[in-house]
Design an enzyme around this catalytic site. Structure first.
Site, PDB file in Angstrom:
ATOM      1  N   LYS A  62      -5.724   7.606 -31.026  1.00  0.00           N
ATOM      2  CA  LYS A  62      -5.973   7.069 -29.726  1.00  0.00           C
ATOM      3  C   LYS A  62      -6.801   5.899 -29.830  1.00  0.00           C
ATOM      4  O   LYS A  62      -7.770   5.617 -30.660  1.00  0.00           O
ATOM      5  CB  LYS A  62      -7.292   7.951 -29.299  1.00  0.00           C
ATOM      6  N   LYS A  68      -1.882   7.868 -28.057  1.00  0.00           N
ATOM      7  CA  LYS A  68      -2.573   7.443 -26.752  1.00  0.00           C
ATOM      8  C   LYS A  68      -3.009   6.102 -27.008  1.00  0.00           C
ATOM      9  O   LYS A  68      -3.717   5.860 -27.754  1.00  0.00           O
ATOM     10  CB  LYS A  68      -3.467   8.400 -26.130  1.00  0.00           C
TER      11      LYS A  68
END
Length: 332
Positions: free
Chosen positions: A202, A256
């Site tokens: 992420k 992400k």
């Protein structure tokens, strides 16, 4: 693999593109409703459908409306929904205790969905930012986002979600060691079959802005998240994080944001072979939806093209706010 190609005209590559039937036969990346996890924002109230201004077409829904959305998802062939709560400011605190309240929004919505549509998988988010008065994913102590104390809280949050009936738990906080700690406690408590979909890679991205509006974290956030989310320029680090999370007990991995990091998706799938997902995040959605609103793009075509990119990059599935619209198109 090196393809063998005869010289022209024995090889005419356009032969494989000459008609819809032929193109369908040789299609390498096929998109289907079962590839989607639909992220949904939940808020207090009854009968509430509240637009998120920075995400055209996306709404915050009260629990009864989330159940309606779950029925729609199941009918469309979407296998899972992911819940993100909009927490009222009065319930945010430095201690973040609402995160593991058995009757918080996320847990109530989980129980309601599993009662109404038990076949639909429910995914929940593990991080403290929806419940924190600072807007951070972890506890802040003297300006530092502390790791180990945060992990203890995340374990409590994950257990409360498992007890509510969550099928998939998604730790998105990026604290070190949280996958191993959560997995150990899930096993100890008897939740042997609850899946962990780790947000393993992420990035500290500028594409999250509309999401923070949707969950009410924009105004609360103090500072930035660079000490625990990844630098956008790093690729090798992502592989180290993914390897660690798989070794600690993650069943699936997440990259992400999505489209700006398709190279990470491809590399992760090739290197580890684990079920790999990407999150087409709020900023990616807002760019497309905003351009479509202004008539600058063909919405249906761009939506499906953007989602197909994830399959081409090696993803098994994608979290996308486009999920129901895309599923309707794919279902014909």
């Amino acid at each position: 693999m090196k393809p063998v190609i005869a010289a022209f005209p024995a090889t005419r590559l356009r032969r494989l593109r000459r008609s819809p039937a032929i193109r369908a036969l040789v299609m390498q990346s096929v998109l289907a409703p079962q590839d989607f996890i639909w992220p949904v924002f939940v808020r207090e109230g009854e009968g509430v459908v509240e637009p998120v201004v920075s995400m055209p077409g996306v709404n915050r829904l009260s629990v009864d409306k989330v159940v309606e959305a779950a029925r729609e998802a199941y009918a469309l062939g979407i296998p899972a929904m992911c819940l993100f709560p909009y927490t009222e400011p009065a319930k945010r605190s430095e201690c973040c205790s609402e995160a593991w309240n058995p009757d918080n929004l996320s847990n109530r919505a989980t129980r309601a969905i599993k009662d109404a549509v038990p076949e639909l998988a429910v995914m929940t988010d593990v991080a403290l930012d929806p419940y924190s008065s600072t807007g951070h994913d972890g506890f802040v102590r003297e300006g530092e986002i502390v790791n180990d104390e945060t992990v203890e809280a995340l374990v409590k949050q994950a257990l409360s979600q498992a007890r509510a009936g969550a099928d998939i738990i998604g730790p998105s906080d990026m604290m070190d060691g949280r996958i191993g700690a959560i997995r150990s406690e899930l096993e100890r408590e008897g939740f042997h079959n609850v899946l962990l979909l780790s947000y393993a890679a992420k990035y500290a991205s500028a594409f999250y802005g509309p999401f923070r509006d949707a969950v009410g974290a924009s105004g609360a956030l103090k500072g930035d998240k660079f000490t625990y989310q990844m630098q956008p320029g790093n690729s090798d680090e992502a592989m180290r994080l993914i390897e660690r999370d798989l070794a600690e007990g993650a069943d699936m991995i997440m990259v992400k944001p999505g489209m700006p990091y398709l190279d990470i998706c491809r590399r992760a799938k090739d290197m580890f072979g684990a079920p790999t997902f990407a999150y087409q995040v709020s900023g990616e959605y807002a760019m497309i939806a905003g351009a479509v609103e202004r008539g600058w793009l063909d919405g249906d075509k761009v939506m499906l093209e953007s989602l197909t990119a994830f399959k081409r990059a090696g993803c098994d599935g994608v979290l996308s706010y486009f999920a129901p619209a895309a599923a309707r198109l794919l279902n014909g």
